[in-house]
Scaffold this motif. Structure first.
Motif, short mmCIF file in Angstrom:
data_model
loop_
_atom_site.label_atom_id
_atom_site.label_comp_id
_atom_site.label_asym_id
_atom_site.label_seq_id
_atom_site.Cartn_x
_atom_site.Cartn_y
_atom_site.Cartn_z
N THR A 18 9.57 -1.47 0.45
CA THR A 18 8.67 -0.42 -0.03
C THR A 18 7.46 -0.37 0.88
O THR A 18 6.88 -1.41 1.19
N ILE A 19 7.11 0.81 1.31
CA ILE A 19 5.88 0.97 2.08
C ILE A 19 5.00 2.01 1.38
O ILE A 19 5.48 2.85 0.63
N GLY A 20 3.72 1.92 1.65
CA GLY A 20 2.79 2.89 1.06
C GLY A 20 2.23 2.41 -0.26
O GLY A 20 2.36 1.25 -0.64
N SER A 21 1.61 3.33 -0.95
CA SER A 21 0.94 3.03 -2.21
C SER A 21 1.88 3.34 -3.37
O SER A 21 1.98 4.49 -3.80
N HIS A 22 2.59 2.31 -3.82
CA HIS A 22 3.62 2.50 -4.85
C HIS A 22 3.05 2.14 -6.21
O HIS A 22 2.45 1.07 -6.36
N PRO A 23 3.19 3.02 -7.20
CA PRO A 23 2.60 2.72 -8.52
C PRO A 23 3.23 1.48 -9.16
O PRO A 23 4.40 1.19 -8.93
N ALA A 24 2.43 0.77 -9.95
CA ALA A 24 2.93 -0.40 -10.67
C ALA A 24 3.99 0.03 -11.67
O ALA A 24 3.90 1.12 -12.25
#
Lengths: 358, 307
Positions: free
Chosen positions: A349-355
């Motif tokens: 996973t890259i980037g801003s991934h939600p919890a």
């Protein structure tokens, strides 16, 4: 003096553009961009029964791009675009890649009385497993019961969903929804809507352990094969026990879940049933072991019964990558067909991934 | 009618009970919860999401926690993305407009700080581990920062509950006064530890060592959240042996076995410290927490044979 002022103004403008601060003049700003992330899953698989390129491969299993943002004071939005190998249609062999709009939801932040409202394309809350993204699965694929009864293309639909937390001494939430009815489980020719509900309850057994019990109902106008012809009523039940050792950062943890689907169709010769049990245990901060068993009966045609079992070891050195080795066996009960499958799956996973939710 | 009357009475009693409970405050961590209780006194009812013995980076986002948030008038949280893995889904699940981001009941306590440590530069990425892009979030271990947080809490509680605003301000001032006396005591007591060197397990202790002026030569978990490589641990061991007079410091929830083996290889004492109020039985308040940390560091300095 005039030349100096013009030069100074030009320098100031250049500086402000370089700092990304002057969207008034340029109309270009990334200040309000959504959180963007990409998750990619790769799968290498070897089958002992079907030595074809279709079943033995190394491929991109799925890539999801997720965008999440606040829309305005009243809504938040989530969009998930999924890229995956093309599905076979009408008996024709699949080629190439397909793109699906897996999710596109508006979630209200302004509903009264603690109610939740979701509009758009969302996962139908039938049990717990069907609402997971592929990279959240404990194993490389969805359980057989989910694939064969709910449909292996996923159970996402366009419609509206309302959630309410019930005033009970434990966590209890009801979701009711009405949707378009064009998922694989429904009849593509019938335009009647589908509707359903999910009731989930969670108890804190101790500081470290919880038990969740849920019930699902799904009704729709259709079926995707002859045993689910006519009006469909599907009941589901799910139970999950989770334990996370408090007092230990990334310490021991375990989860056991059991889920069953009980469809009832008007014109079916025999209603299919399916259930599965999955377990995972974290043996070390980076290592999980898992085992699963499942069974489906009377799927596709009456008397077609299958079992599955899985064992997996997952190495997850961070929140953002993992590598899984898995052995699975799928057998036709009282039949000749059986398949042993060895798979390796890796994801990042890259980037801003939600919890993720619990 | 006979059945209905007791039900109405019960409902009225329940209503009266909830009306008398005062400001409902939910704190994400035990230290902030302890501070909220000190500042709020009898005028608030405090709930804590992450118990003191649990690592606040990894709290499971249980829906039962959202239930607490659903009833809150004020949410006080650490900020600097300490709770990023679990607080956002809880806020969504709670569906409580009072504590949504930007609401008056949403208080990011890190906004009270005057100094944030370890703010990564523009080149920061996840190759450096689970770093916090806004800076090190463990300011709860610097009492000077907690004085500022207490004052910010008092101001926000006063906005939400103007009738008791003066009480909140008075209690925050009392906390600041108590801290002033204790700060001198702790800073004097820690002197033997300053003579040596510190190897941290994780950057949990950055604010503490910065405040106390301790010499940190490295971290065992040099990329936060990622298991340390044997090569890095070996480097830390060799450096520790060169320096001498080392204390290895780990939190109660850390991977103590790794910290202990490293300490043994260096020949250094291991100080296992509570990193939050409630991390161990008997540590029920913030002053007790810092008392315990200072006492254990001083004891460890004695073990290493320092001055």
């Amino acid at each position: 003096m005039k030349r100096f002022l013009i030069t100074a103004a030009a320098l100031a403008l250049t500086a402000s553009i370089a700092a990304g601060a002057s969207s008034t003049a340029t109309g270009v700003s990334n200040a309000m961009n959504p959180a963007i992330s990409l998750n990619a899953l790769f799968l290498g698989q070897w089958n002992d029964d079907t030595p074809t390129a279709h079943e033995n491969f190394v491929k991109l299993q799925e890539a999801e791009i997720q965008l999440t943002s606040v829309v305005d004071p009243f809504w938040t939005a989530d969009v998930v675009l999924a890229f995956h190998p093309a599905h076979a249609h009408d008996g024709e062999e699949a080629h190439g890649m397909e793109t699906d709009l897996e999710l596109a939801t508006l979630t209200s932040t302004a509903m009264p009385a603690g109610l939740g409202l979701t509009l758009g394309r969302f996962y139908l809350p039938v049990g717990r497993h069907a609402v997971l993204h592929t990279h959240q699965y404990g194993f490389s694929r969805a359980p057989l019961a989910q694939q064969l009864i709910l449909g292996d293309h996923g159970l996402t639909e366009i419609g509206a969903k309302v959630d309410a937390t019930l005033p009970l001494p434990w966590w209890s939430e009801v979701a009711v929804y009405g949707v378009n009815g064009d998922a694989e489980i429904f009849d593509a020719e019938d335009r009647s809507p589908a509707y359903g509900a999910h009731w989930s309850n969670l108890w804190d057994l101790t500081d470290d352990a919880t038990f969740e019990l849920g019930g699902s109902y799904l009704a729709g106008p259709a079926a995707r094969h002859e045993d689910l012809a006519g009006e469909l009523n599907l009941l589901g039940v799910d139970a999950t026990w989770k334990w996370v050792a408090s007092g230990r950062s990334q310490g021991p943890a375990a989860e056991v879940s059991v889920e069953a689907y009980l469809p009832d169709a008007d014109n079916a010769a025999a209603d299919p049933t399916g259930w599965f049990a999955l377990g995972q245990y974290r043996v070390h901060r980076d290592w999980w072991l898992g085992a699963g068993y499942g069974r489906v009966n009377d799927v596709e045609v009456a008397g077609a019964d299958w079992t599955e079992w899985h064992a997996a070891a997952t190495y997850a050195p961070s929140h953002f990558s993992s590598l899984r080795a898995e052995v699975s066996r799928i057998e036709e009960i009282d039949g000749a067909a059986s398949d042993l499958r060895v798979a390796v799956q890796w994801n990042f996973t890259i980037g801003s991934h939600p919890a993720h939710l619990y | 009618m006979k059945r209905i009357t007791p039900m109405i009475l019960a409902a009225l009693l329940l209503g009266a009970a909830s009306a008398s409970a005062g400001l409902k405050v939910v704190a994400t961590t035990s230290d902030l919860g302890n501070l909220a209780a000190l500042v709020g006194g009898e005028d608030v009812e405090v709930s804590i999401l992450c118990p003191g013995d649990s690592d606040p980076h990894y709290l499971p986002a249980k829906p039962s926690l959202a239930r607490k948030l659903g009833k809150a008038d004020l949410l006080v949280y650490n900020g600097l993305e300490l709770e990023v893995a679990w607080l956002p889904p809880l806020i969504t699940k709670a569906r409580n407009p009072k504590v949504r981001p930007g609401a008056k009941g949403d208080l990011d306590c890190s906004t009270a700080l005057t100094e944030i440590l370890d703010v990564p530069g523009r080149g920061a990425d996840r190759g450096q581990g689970d770093i916090h892009p806004l800076g090190n979030p463990h300011y709860n271990l610097d009492p000077r920062a907690m004085v500022l947080v207490a004052q910010r809490m008092a101001a926000r509680m006063g906005e939400l509950d103007p009738d008791h605003a003066a009480d909140y301000a008075r209690r925050a001032d009392a906390f600041a006064q108590a801290m002033r006396g204790k700060l001198r005591e702790w800073e004097t007591a820690i002197a033997p530890v300053r003579a040596g060197h510190i190897l941290l397990y994780h950057q949990t202790w950055t604010y503490l060592v910065h405040w106390l002026g301790l010499d940190v030569y490295g971290e065992i978990e040099h990329r936060p959240g990622i298991a340390p490589s044997p090569k890095h641990v070996q480097q830390m061991v060799e450096r520790g042996r060169e320096l001498g007079d080392v204390i290895v410091v780990a939190a109660t929830w850390s991977h103590i076995d790794v910290a202990r083996r490293t300490a043994e290889r260096i020949g250094a004492p291991l100080a296992v410290l509570p990193a939050a109020t409630g991390a161990e039985d008997g540590i029920d308040g913030y002053i007790q927490l810092i008392d315990t940390i200072v006492a254990r560091l001083v004891a460890a300095a004695g073990e290493r044979g320092g001055p």
